[in-house]
Every structure is written in structure tokens, then in C-alpha cells.
Design a protein around this motif. Sequence first.
Motif, PDB file in Angstrom:
ATOM      1  N   TYR A   1       0.827  -1.205   0.000  1.00 17.01           N
ATOM      2  CA  TYR A   1       0.000   0.000   0.000  1.00 17.01           C
ATOM      3  C   TYR A   1       0.864   1.259   0.000  1.00 17.01           C
ATOM      4  CZ  TYR A   1      -4.283   2.566   1.407  1.00 17.01           C
ATOM      5  OH  TYR A   1      -5.371   3.395   1.457  1.00 17.01           O
TER       6      TYR A   1
ATOM      7  N   LYS B   1       5.514   3.595  -3.820  1.00 19.94           N
ATOM      8  CA  LYS B   1       5.255   4.762  -4.674  1.00 19.94           C
ATOM      9  C   LYS B   1       5.378   4.335  -6.141  1.00 19.94           C
ATOM     10  CE  LYS B   1       6.615   8.187  -1.226  1.00 19.94           C
ATOM     11  NZ  LYS B   1       5.261   8.730  -1.004  1.00 19.94           N
TER      12      LYS B   1
ATOM     13  N   TYR C   1       2.867   5.272  -8.577  1.00 21.26           N
ATOM     14  CA  TYR C   1       2.049   6.089  -9.474  1.00 21.26           C
ATOM     15  C   TYR C   1       2.732   7.421  -9.769  1.00 21.26           C
ATOM     16  CZ  TYR C   1      -1.535   2.728  -8.124  1.00 21.26           C
ATOM     17  OH  TYR C   1      -2.231   1.569  -7.887  1.00 21.26           O
TER      18      TYR C   1
ATOM     19  N   MET D   1      -6.407   9.408 -11.357  1.00 17.83           N
ATOM     20  CA  MET D   1      -7.053   8.608 -10.313  1.00 17.83           C
ATOM     21  C   MET D   1      -7.796   9.487  -9.316  1.00 17.83           C
ATOM     22  SD  MET D   1      -3.930   5.900  -9.745  1.00 17.83           S
ATOM     23  CE  MET D   1      -4.708   4.914  -8.459  1.00 17.83           C
TER      24      MET D   1
ATOM     25  N   LYS E   1     -11.886   9.649  -8.388  1.00 21.20           N
ATOM     26  CA  LYS E   1     -12.376   9.501  -7.014  1.00 21.20           C
ATOM     27  C   LYS E   1     -13.258  10.681  -6.615  1.00 21.20           C
ATOM     28  CE  LYS E   1      -8.228   7.010  -5.376  1.00 21.20           C
ATOM     29  NZ  LYS E   1      -8.804   5.805  -4.753  1.00 21.20           N
TER      30      LYS E   1
ATOM     31  N   SER F   1       1.932   6.638  -3.671  1.00 19.65           N
ATOM     32  CA  SER F   1       1.494   5.287  -3.323  1.00 19.65           C
ATOM     33  C   SER F   1      -0.030   5.283  -3.193  1.00 19.65           C
ATOM     34  CB  SER F   1       2.119   4.856  -1.992  1.00 19.65           C
ATOM     35  OG  SER F   1       1.615   5.661  -0.930  1.00 19.65           O
ATOM     36  N   GLU F   2      -0.582   4.089  -3.009  1.00 20.16           N
ATOM     37  CA  GLU F   2      -2.026   3.989  -2.766  1.00 20.16           C
ATOM     38  C   GLU F   2      -2.404   4.782  -1.515  1.00 20.16           C
ATOM     39  OE1 GLU F   2      -4.538   2.580  -4.280  1.00 20.16           O
ATOM     40  OE2 GLU F   2      -3.691   1.180  -5.736  1.00 20.16           O
ATOM     41  N   ARG F   3      -1.567   4.671  -0.484  1.00 18.16           N
ATOM     42  CA  ARG F   3      -1.865   5.386   0.758  1.00 18.16           C
ATOM     43  C   ARG F   3      -1.798   6.896   0.544  1.00 18.16           C
ATOM     44  NH1 ARG F   3      -1.643   3.383   5.938  1.00 18.16           N
ATOM     45  NH2 ARG F   3      -0.196   1.725   5.370  1.00 18.16           N
TER      46      ARG F   3
ATOM     47  N   LEU G   1      -2.473   8.539  -2.137  1.00 18.60           N
ATOM     48  CA  LEU G   1      -3.660   8.983  -2.867  1.00 18.60           C
ATOM     49  C   LEU G   1      -4.898   8.964  -1.979  1.00 18.60           C
ATOM     50  CD1 LEU G   1      -3.089   7.277  -6.340  1.00 18.60           C
ATOM     51  CD2 LEU G   1      -2.636   9.641  -5.677  1.00 18.60           C
ATOM     52  N   ARG G   2      -4.983   7.968  -1.115  1.00 22.94           N
ATOM     53  CA  ARG G   2      -6.116   7.920  -0.190  1.00 22.94           C
ATOM     54  C   ARG G   2      -6.067   9.113   0.767  1.00 22.94           C
ATOM     55  NH1 ARG G   2     -11.309   6.953   0.663  1.00 22.94           N
ATOM     56  NH2 ARG G   2     -11.787   5.909   2.641  1.00 22.94           N
TER      57      ARG G   2
END
Length: 433
Positions: free
Chosen positions: A165, A168, A170, A178, A182, A222-224, A226-227
Motif C-alpha cells: 500500500y 510509490k 504512481y 485517479m 475519485k 502510493s495507494e496510501r 492517494l487515499r
Amino acid sequence: MKTQGSTEKEKYKQIIRELSEIFINIQKPLRFLDSIKWNDEIKKNFFEHKFKKLPPVNDEYYKTINLSFDPQAKISEFFDLEQEIRRRLGQYNSVGEILQRMCREYREVIHMIMGRGTSEFGRISKELYGSSIDALYAGQPSLNDLANMISEALVNLKDLPKHSYDEKIYTSEEAVSMMQEKLNRYFQGAATLPKVILADGIVADASAGADIIKIKKGAMFSERDLRLLEVHEGWVHVGTTLNGAEQPVCTFLSKGPPSSTVTQEGLATIMEIFTFASYPDRVKRLTNRIRAIHMAEEGADFIEVFNFFREQGLSEDFSYSCAVRVFRGSTPNGSPFTKDLVYTKGFILIYNYIRLSIGQGNPELVRLLFCGKTTLEDLRVLSGLVHEGILVYPKFVPPQFTDLAALSAWMCYSLFLNKLNLQRVAKDYQNLL
């Protein structure tokens, strides 16, 4: 057929709406963060001198940054509006008092811009955003004390297992796409959908404007990451802007004076935690900002603060960016820009407000945190305006705050746990850990 009372109420609403729009138009050209940026040449100079020479930033440098407004004329506009508010609403009208305070704060912001590169900048910064040695509550630790305590606790978490998660993977271009997808889902039905764009020259990896989120060109995510950006910049910063703009009367809530920054960043930090988007390095980043500001308040210069960040394991580029956050608007050996204190300060103040409002049976006040750029001291007034039909509850509210039953259950346990003696509990658990 309209009664006299309903007609008077409509006139009252119209006055507030008209004053709101005047305020928004006066405020529109102010771009505070743009006015205190350090350009690429400053960074180049600092790196060419191997981090041994202070960046060449003084009051003359800031004069080279073109403003899109005349500061003195803008101060007069806010002063005239304040008088107009009193003339049309009276001195002690609750909405009028909020608007007058916002006018005064923006006048201080302009004075701060005029004081860039001088001691006046630092003085006003402390007045608007506070100091690292401010206590959170009477008899309680200061912000810097809190930062040091958290930093000590984080030492034990430095070797957490790596998670996919956090990889990095992206690019900034992918992040834009992305994030846009969202936010389009979250803000369905908005009068204006927010835009996500690539940007050069921003200090952070991302920043939010009124209805635009800027992603730093060349950064990796990273996914985190972006969240975190989704909930922090999107759900909170853009969300409260849109909620304020869609108010039928009090559209002034779409604009955030300095006093609302504590609420804004506190809410954003809470959302990072409530959505499990935060992580120890993120917390460390926020507490290190407090420690760095404290260093500068104690007399440390840019090089010393830069080296502090390097000692925390950050890259030279990132250490430079972090140090710039502390001194932007000031000089490399001047008083710091203290805005970055509000993330941690706001988190504590807002979290306690949520706990107490629920504990005292007023959970509906919590939703009002999202109705625009609010302050804690205004929420009781805003609640009254809802009952008067002048304010509406926010349209875009994170799911964690729409389900007040679940949030209330959480906070009830939180209130109970707060009464436990953690040192006593630690002794009881010492054979288990």
C-alpha cells in the motif's frame, strides 16, 4: 400570501447574501501562499553553496513578487465592508459579528503580506496561527512538548513491516487521473465538480484551492498517498469550500480566514486517521514541523532547520522543502511562518470538540464542521442559523460523519478510555507486552 414576518425574514436573508457576495469579491484576488513563495533560483543557490550559505531572501526579494491587488486599497475595502455590515446588520448581529471578524482577519493577512521579510511578518503569524510554546489548555503541555512526546513514541514504530500500500508506483500524471475519478464520485451532484491538475512550484506534493487540487509535477505516489490526498484535500478542503458555496444565504462560508485554518487542518488530520490513511511517518512529518518551528522561534536559522530535517532521514530535496515551509514569508534567519502548527493543534481541538459535543448530547453540531470554513467558536451560532432557516446542513459530508450513531458509539468509548490511568494500565500489562 406572505406575512410581514416572512417578508422581513426574506429581506434579512437577502442582506446577508449580498454582504456575503461583497466579501467574496473583495477577498478573491488574495493569493497569500503565492505571495510568499521562494523561487527555483533560491533553491539552486542554496544547493550550489553545498547548504553552507543562507538563501538570499529578504524584504527586497518579496517586492519582486507581483501582487494582483493594491494592499492599502484592499485594506480600505475590508474596512468599508465592516462598516457596511454594522450599518445593515447592527454591531451585535451574530452573522454580522462573524463577517466583521473575517474582515479584520483578512486585513491582518494583508498587513502580513506587506510585512514579508521583516519582523512584522513573524509577529502577525503568531497572532493568527499561534506559537509552538502555546498551551493547548490551561496547565497542559505546549504544542512543542506534545510534538516531542509523540516523536519519542514514534521511535518504537520505525521498523514496522513494509506494505504494498506504501509503494510509490504512481506518477503525478496517473495520480491526477485517479484523484479526478475519485472526486467525481464523491462530489456527484455538485454545482461545480472540482478539478485535479498538475502544477509546478508547489511546496507540498499536493495542495487544494477553492475547487482545484494541484498535484506536484514529477512526484511519485502510493495507494496510501492517494487515499490521504483524497480525504484531506478532497473531502475536507474542497468539500467545505463547495458546501459553503452552495449555502443559499451564507456563501461567505466558502472562504477561509486564518481562524478557520485550525478547524480545516484539524478536520483533515482527523479524516486521515478515521479512514486509516495516516501512518507513523505522516505523524512524524506533522510533529517535526512543530519542532522545526520551535527551533526557529528559539533562534535557529534556515541551515540549522534544514539540517534538522536531514537528521530525520529526509532527502536533501525534501529537507529543503520542509525548511522552506518554516521560513517562507520571512527571512532565513527571521521569525518563522507558524501556520504548520495548526495540523496537530487542530486535530486535538476538533477531536475533543467531537467527543464533548456527543458526550453532552449535541451530536448534530459535529456535521456543521463541514458546512463551510468554520471555527469552533462559531458552531453554536451556526446551529441557531440552521433552526432559523438561514443555514442548511452540508451536502458533502464524509461517511464517517454522516453516521452519527456509529461516531457516537466510538466517542462514548473514547470518553471512558480517557478516564483510565494509562501508567497504571501499563504496569498491569507489563507481563503481556
